[in-house]
Motif scaffolding. Structure first.
Motif, PDB file in Angstrom:
ATOM      1  N   TYR A 194      60.814  -9.959  38.680  1.00 40.31           N
ATOM      2  CA  TYR A 194      60.514  -8.708  39.389  1.00 40.31           C
ATOM      3  C   TYR A 194      59.650  -7.928  38.418  1.00 40.31           C
ATOM      4  O   TYR A 194      60.174  -7.353  37.452  1.00 40.31           O
ATOM      5  CB  TYR A 194      61.781  -7.906  39.672  1.00 40.31           C
ATOM      6  CG  TYR A 194      62.630  -8.417  40.808  1.00 40.31           C
ATOM      7  CD1 TYR A 194      62.121  -8.492  42.105  1.00 40.31           C
ATOM      8  CD2 TYR A 194      63.953  -8.786  40.603  1.00 40.31           C
ATOM      9  CE1 TYR A 194      62.911  -8.940  43.157  1.00 40.31           C
ATOM     10  CE2 TYR A 194      64.751  -9.221  41.651  1.00 40.31           C
ATOM     11  CZ  TYR A 194      64.214  -9.300  42.916  1.00 40.31           C
ATOM     12  OH  TYR A 194      65.001  -9.728  43.950  1.00 40.31           O
ATOM     13  N   LEU A 222      60.462  -8.114  34.679  1.00 42.66           N
ATOM     14  CA  LEU A 222      61.842  -8.576  34.515  1.00 42.66           C
ATOM     15  C   LEU A 222      61.985 -10.036  34.957  1.00 42.66           C
ATOM     16  O   LEU A 222      61.711 -10.370  36.109  1.00 42.66           O
ATOM     17  CB  LEU A 222      62.757  -7.671  35.350  1.00 42.66           C
ATOM     18  CG  LEU A 222      64.252  -7.826  35.159  1.00 42.66           C
ATOM     19  CD1 LEU A 222      64.659  -7.390  33.750  1.00 42.66           C
ATOM     20  CD2 LEU A 222      64.986  -6.975  36.197  1.00 42.66           C
ATOM     21  N   VAL A 282      64.131 -12.514  36.213  1.00 45.04           N
ATOM     22  CA  VAL A 282      65.480 -12.483  36.807  1.00 45.04           C
ATOM     23  C   VAL A 282      66.106 -13.847  37.013  1.00 45.04           C
ATOM     24  O   VAL A 282      67.323 -13.960  37.043  1.00 45.04           O
ATOM     25  CB  VAL A 282      65.546 -11.730  38.159  1.00 45.04           C
ATOM     26  CG1 VAL A 282      65.666 -10.257  37.929  1.00 45.04           C
ATOM     27  CG2 VAL A 282      64.399 -12.077  39.066  1.00 45.04           C
ATOM     28  N   PRO A 324      77.972 -11.359  34.618  1.00 42.35           N
ATOM     29  CA  PRO A 324      77.889  -9.905  34.548  1.00 42.35           C
ATOM     30  C   PRO A 324      76.949  -9.307  35.585  1.00 42.35           C
ATOM     31  O   PRO A 324      76.086 -10.021  36.120  1.00 42.35           O
ATOM     32  CB  PRO A 324      77.336  -9.636  33.136  1.00 42.35           C
ATOM     33  CG  PRO A 324      77.387 -10.915  32.406  1.00 42.35           C
ATOM     34  CD  PRO A 324      77.514 -12.019  33.392  1.00 42.35           C
ATOM     35  N   SER A 325      77.113  -8.034  35.832  1.00 43.74           N
ATOM     36  CA  SER A 325      76.236  -7.307  36.728  1.00 43.74           C
ATOM     37  C   SER A 325      74.793  -7.417  36.230  1.00 43.74           C
ATOM     38  O   SER A 325      74.542  -7.277  35.034  1.00 43.74           O
ATOM     39  CB  SER A 325      76.679  -5.844  36.759  1.00 43.74           C
ATOM     40  OG  SER A 325      75.845  -5.133  37.622  1.00 43.74           O
ATOM     41  N   GLY A 326      73.882  -7.708  37.154  1.00 45.92           N
ATOM     42  CA  GLY A 326      72.478  -7.806  36.785  1.00 45.92           C
ATOM     43  C   GLY A 326      72.075  -9.177  36.269  1.00 45.92           C
ATOM     44  O   GLY A 326      70.926  -9.393  35.886  1.00 45.92           O
ATOM     45  N   SER A 327      72.987 -10.139  36.282  1.00 45.49           N
ATOM     46  CA  SER A 327      72.654 -11.463  35.734  1.00 45.49           C
ATOM     47  C   SER A 327      71.831 -12.322  36.695  1.00 45.49           C
ATOM     48  O   SER A 327      71.340 -13.383  36.294  1.00 45.49           O
ATOM     49  CB  SER A 327      73.930 -12.203  35.313  1.00 45.49           C
ATOM     50  OG  SER A 327      74.828 -12.320  36.384  1.00 45.49           O
ATOM     51  N   GLY A 328      71.695 -11.882  37.947  1.00 51.01           N
ATOM     52  CA  GLY A 328      70.835 -12.617  38.876  1.00 51.01           C
ATOM     53  C   GLY A 328      71.564 -13.376  39.971  1.00 51.01           C
ATOM     54  O   GLY A 328      70.953 -14.159  40.704  1.00 51.01           O
ATOM     55  N   LYS A 329      72.859 -13.105  40.125  1.00 51.13           N
ATOM     56  CA  LYS A 329      73.654 -13.850  41.104  1.00 51.13           C
ATOM     57  C   LYS A 329      73.175 -13.595  42.541  1.00 51.13           C
ATOM     58  O   LYS A 329      73.009 -14.536  43.322  1.00 51.13           O
ATOM     59  CB  LYS A 329      75.143 -13.471  40.972  1.00 51.13           C
ATOM     60  CG  LYS A 329      75.683 -13.632  39.559  1.00 51.13           C
ATOM     61  CD  LYS A 329      77.134 -13.221  39.453  1.00 51.13           C
ATOM     62  CE  LYS A 329      77.421 -11.775  39.819  1.00 51.13           C
ATOM     63  NZ  LYS A 329      76.868 -10.772  38.879  1.00 51.13           N
ATOM     64  N   SER A 330      72.968 -12.325  42.865  1.00 56.59           N
ATOM     65  CA  SER A 330      72.505 -12.011  44.227  1.00 56.59           C
ATOM     66  C   SER A 330      71.099 -12.533  44.448  1.00 56.59           C
ATOM     67  O   SER A 330      70.783 -13.062  45.521  1.00 56.59           O
ATOM     68  CB  SER A 330      72.527 -10.493  44.473  1.00 56.59           C
ATOM     69  OG  SER A 330      73.839 -10.023  44.443  1.00 56.59           O
ATOM     70  N   THR A 331      70.272 -12.397  43.441  1.00 57.46           N
ATOM     71  CA  THR A 331      68.901 -12.900  43.553  1.00 57.46           C
ATOM     72  C   THR A 331      68.917 -14.408  43.815  1.00 57.46           C
ATOM     73  O   THR A 331      68.171 -14.914  44.652  1.00 57.46           O
ATOM     74  CB  THR A 331      68.101 -12.583  42.273  1.00 57.46           C
ATOM     75  OG1 THR A 331      68.192 -11.178  42.031  1.00 57.46           O
ATOM     76  CG2 THR A 331      66.650 -12.985  42.416  1.00 57.46           C
ATOM     77  N   GLU A 333      79.675 -11.829  46.862  1.00 60.98           N
ATOM     78  CA  GLU A 333      80.755 -10.862  46.642  1.00 60.98           C
ATOM     79  C   GLU A 333      81.324 -10.336  47.973  1.00 60.98           C
ATOM     80  O   GLU A 333      81.322  -9.140  48.227  1.00 60.98           O
ATOM     81  CB  GLU A 333      80.250  -9.701  45.773  1.00 60.98           C
ATOM     82  CG  GLU A 333      79.690 -10.206  44.450  1.00 60.98           C
ATOM     83  CD  GLU A 333      79.818  -9.208  43.314  1.00 60.98           C
ATOM     84  OE1 GLU A 333      80.822  -8.474  43.291  1.00 60.98           O
ATOM     85  OE2 GLU A 333      78.930  -9.183  42.459  1.00 60.98           O
TER      86      GLU A 333
HETATM   87  N1  LIG Z   1      64.251  -5.841  44.604  1.00 59.74           N
HETATM   88  C1  LIG Z   1      64.321  -5.722  43.268  1.00 59.74           C
HETATM   89  N2  LIG Z   1      63.298  -5.202  42.555  1.00 59.74           N
HETATM   90  C2  LIG Z   1      63.350  -5.114  41.218  1.00 59.74           C
HETATM   91  N3  LIG Z   1      64.385  -5.512  40.472  1.00 59.74           N
HETATM   92  C3  LIG Z   1      65.433  -6.030  41.115  1.00 59.74           C
HETATM   93  C4  LIG Z   1      65.459  -6.166  42.538  1.00 59.74           C
HETATM   94  N4  LIG Z   1      66.650  -6.733  42.893  1.00 59.74           N
HETATM   95  C5  LIG Z   1      67.315  -6.928  41.740  1.00 59.74           C
HETATM   96  N5  LIG Z   1      66.605  -6.520  40.682  1.00 59.74           N
HETATM   97  C6  LIG Z   1      67.008  -6.653  39.269  1.00 59.74           C
HETATM   98  O1  LIG Z   1      67.168  -8.027  39.002  1.00 59.74           O
HETATM   99  C7  LIG Z   1      68.293  -8.253  38.155  1.00 59.74           C
HETATM  100  C8  LIG Z   1      69.270  -9.180  38.834  1.00 59.74           C
HETATM  101  O2  LIG Z   1      69.828  -8.514  39.944  1.00 59.74           O
HETATM  102  P1  LIG Z   1      70.929  -9.168  40.874  1.00 59.74           P
HETATM  103  O3  LIG Z   1      71.194  -8.195  41.956  1.00 59.74           O
HETATM  104  O4  LIG Z   1      70.508 -10.528  41.253  1.00 59.74           O
HETATM  105  O5  LIG Z   1      72.168  -9.248  39.878  1.00 59.74           O
HETATM  106  P2  LIG Z   1      73.685  -9.587  40.188  1.00 59.74           P
HETATM  107  O6  LIG Z   1      74.094 -10.620  39.207  1.00 59.74           O
HETATM  108  O7  LIG Z   1      73.851  -9.894  41.633  1.00 59.74           O
HETATM  109  O8  LIG Z   1      74.429  -8.219  39.835  1.00 59.74           O
HETATM  110  P3  LIG Z   1      75.739  -7.541  40.496  1.00 59.74           P
HETATM  111  O9  LIG Z   1      76.918  -8.249  39.878  1.00 59.74           O
HETATM  112  O10 LIG Z   1      75.662  -6.117  40.040  1.00 59.74           O
HETATM  113  O11 LIG Z   1      75.657  -7.691  41.962  1.00 59.74           O
HETATM  114  C9  LIG Z   1      68.862  -6.863  37.839  1.00 59.74           C
HETATM  115  O12 LIG Z   1      68.341  -6.449  36.609  1.00 59.74           O
HETATM  116  C10 LIG Z   1      68.340  -6.012  38.968  1.00 59.74           C
HETATM  117  O13 LIG Z   1      68.211  -4.684  38.547  1.00 59.74           O
END
Ligand SMILES: Nc1ncnc2c1ncn2[C@@H]1O[C@H](COP(=O)(O)OP(=O)(O)OP(=O)(O)O)[C@@H](O)[C@H]1O
Ligand SMILES: [Mg+2]
Length: 246
Positions: free
Chosen positions: A15, A18, A20, A39-46, A166
């Motif tokens: 992104y 970043l 990701v 951890p939060s922000g590790s990229g799981k949702s992505t 989640e």
């Molecule tokens: N649309 C977006 N634009 C820019 N950055 C993004 C976008 N979506 C996510 N990010 C960033 O990408 C990284 C991974 O985000 P992601 O949501 O995949 O993490 P996660 O592991 O699911 O976290 P959580 O446990 O908080 O849900 C984070 O740093 C987030 O801020």
């Protein structure tokens, strides 16, 4: 050798600046349940969103049942329907009945006749324990009930695999188990599943494999017992300590 249902090969995504997803490689076999933790922000949702092409990738490959994900159009819609996705928020259509929420996709996308779609929807709503709620609208249901409807709605599309991001983290504690029970049931019936969750009891009971992500990369993976009892990396140990404190 059997072909994985979901396969990611050298997937990278940014992104902006970043990074990701960093060279993510993951193969999920038919009937396998993979829990993704980190951890939060590790990229799981992505990760989940790229598998469903809600997000594009910069490089690498994602194959569903051996086929690359189409770029767009009808083929993409069809491929997306093969992957059920359940998010933290329930994403039900607020102004439609529960029954209509579940029949919409089958009728509009799969062309199933209404009566048949409704019969199957009622079966699925029964399976997740909310058949009596079929004629209500989402706001009249508890969070746990809505999440179970969201699962039924995905199943109505006959998915090859289910992605859960989640699914219980927005729920009150007393509703978490009713949703997890539905997922345990699904797994025992052989559904292929990727589940992002911090529910360790669920992972221990159901997961064939736990994948630990940190900073966009898969840092380690193993069976639930290996991972939870003998994490190999310092990152994983720190993370497990942090969630065990709760
Ligand atoms: N649309 C977006 N634009 C820019 N950055 C993004 C976008 N979506 C996510 N990010 C960033 O990408 C990284 C991974 O985000 P992601 O949501 O995949 O993490 P996660 O592991 O699911 O976290 P959580 O446990 O908080 O849900 C984070 O740093 C987030 O801020
Ligand atoms: Mg997330």
């Amino acid at each position: 050798m059997t072909q994985p249902i979901i396969e990611l090969k050298h997937v990278d995504k940014h992104y902006g600046d970043l990074h990701v997803l960093k060279d993510v490689n993951l193969a999920v076999d038919k009937g396998e349940v993979v829990v993704v933790i980190g951890p939060s922000g590790s990229g799981k949702s992505t990760l989940c969103r790229t598998i469903n092409r809600l997000e594009t990738i910069d490089s690498g490959e994602i194959l569903i049942d051996g086929e690359p994900l189409p770029e767009e159009g009808k083929e993409l819609a069809a491929m997306r329907a093969e992957l059920g996705m359940v998010f933290q928020s329930f994403n039900l259509f607020a102004h439609m009945s529960i029954l209509d929420n579940v029949t919409l996709g089958p009728i509009d996308v799969l062309g199933v006749p209404k009566a048949e779609a409704e019969k199957r929807a009622m079966d699925l709503l029964g399976r997740v324990g909310v058949a009596e709620q079929a004629h209500k609208v989402p706001a009249q249901l508890s969070g746990g009930q809505q999440q179970r409807v969201a699962i039924a709605r995905s199943l109505a599309m006959h998915p090859k695999a289910m992605l859960f991001d989640e699914p219980t983290s927005a729920l009150d504690p007393e509703m978490i188990n009713e949703v997890l029970d539905v997922m345990v049931d699904l797994a025992s019936q052989g559904m292929t599943m990727i589940v992002v969750t911090h529910e360790m009891n669920f992972a221990r009971r159901v997961a064939n494999r736990v994948v630990f992500m940190a900073d966009g990369a898969i840092v380690e993976e193993g069976t639930p017992d290996e991972f939870f009892d003998h994490p190999k990396s310092a990152r994983a140990r720190d993370f497990l300590d942090s969630i065990k404190g709760h």
